[in-house]
Motif scaffolding. Structure first.
Motif, short mmCIF file in Angstrom:
data_model
loop_
_atom_site.label_atom_id
_atom_site.label_comp_id
_atom_site.label_asym_id
_atom_site.label_seq_id
_atom_site.Cartn_x
_atom_site.Cartn_y
_atom_site.Cartn_z
N UNK A 173 0.89 -3.30 -0.03
CA UNK A 173 0.31 -3.76 -1.04
C UNK A 173 -1.03 -4.44 -0.57
N UNK A 174 -0.87 -5.06 0.69
CA UNK A 174 -1.95 -6.08 1.32
C UNK A 174 -2.89 -4.94 1.62
N UNK A 175 -2.46 -3.78 2.23
CA UNK A 175 -3.37 -2.64 2.75
C UNK A 175 -4.12 -1.99 1.55
N UNK A 176 -3.38 -1.78 0.48
CA UNK A 176 -4.35 -1.38 -0.83
C UNK A 176 -5.34 -2.47 -1.27
N UNK A 177 -5.02 -3.75 -1.07
CA UNK A 177 -5.91 -4.68 -1.50
C UNK A 177 -7.22 -4.52 -0.52
N UNK A 178 -6.82 -4.63 0.83
CA UNK A 178 -8.06 -4.75 1.69
C UNK A 178 -8.80 -3.45 1.52
N UNK A 179 -8.19 -2.34 1.23
CA UNK A 179 -8.98 -0.96 1.31
C UNK A 179 -9.92 -1.10 -0.23
N UNK A 180 -9.16 -1.77 -1.33
CA UNK A 180 -10.14 -2.07 -2.51
C UNK A 180 -11.43 -2.76 -2.19
N UNK A 181 -11.06 -3.80 -1.36
CA UNK A 181 -12.48 -4.77 -1.15
C UNK A 181 -13.44 -4.15 -0.27
N UNK A 182 -12.94 -3.39 0.69
CA UNK A 182 -13.67 -2.61 1.89
C UNK A 182 -14.78 -1.48 1.11
N UNK A 228 -1.43 -0.71 6.57
CA UNK A 228 -0.46 0.20 6.14
C UNK A 228 0.52 0.40 7.10
N UNK A 229 0.13 0.72 8.27
CA UNK A 229 0.87 1.27 9.35
C UNK A 229 2.02 0.01 9.80
#
Length: 149
Positions: free
Chosen positions: A28-37, A22-23
């Motif tokens: 969009x990719x950060x939100x997806x990574x957060x969802x998986x994590x 996100x930084x």
């Protein structure tokens, strides 16, 4: 207890990677990574991880998986055999009854077709096309047509 700790560490690492992403302005990719994590910590909180750990070390559970595997193998084997035979018993009888009039090869001589009085210039054992070498696969075609292929 160790599985819960590992899942928590994986979730924390994933959230850290999501923050770095996100930084870099890839929201969009950060939100997806957060969802998986968040999935591993969610599984710990619902008790799924504990249930899986109890199941993994239970001989009864492994025996149950073995029984399920045996059942699946029986279903698959019977399905393969049924397909090779051509379906259920009813379907095979209906196919056999429908195939009886067309059991003669399409390039067969006249006497084998039941037209013995009309005569034919070809010998009964070999069709004219096969004797000329033009159609060497006529008997294979007849077999395939007989089986509806």
């Amino acid at each position: 207890m160790i599985a819960e700790t590992v899942c928590s560490a994986v979730s924390a690492a994933g959230l850290g990677i999501a923050a770095i992403t996100a930084y870099r302005k890839r929201f969009l990719a950060a939100a997806r990574i957060a969802a998986y994590s968040l999935v591993p910590i969610g599984l710990v909180m619902t008790g799924v991880v504990e249930w899986l750990a109890d199941t993994a070390f239970s001989p009864t559970a492994w025996a149950g998986f073995g029984v399920l595997g045996l059942a699946w193998a029986l279903f698959a084997t019977t399905r393969v055999v049924e397909r090779r035979r051509g379906g259920t018993r009813k379907e095979r009888r209906a196919a056999r009854a429908a195939d009886r009039p067309e059991a003669v090869a399409p390039a067969a001589s006249a006497p084998s077709l039941g037209q013995g009085g009309q005569g034919s210039s070809r010998p009964a054992s070999r069709p004219a096309a096969a004797s000329r070498g033009e159609d060497d696969f006529s008997d294979i075609e007849a077999i395939l047509k007989k089986h509806g292929i």
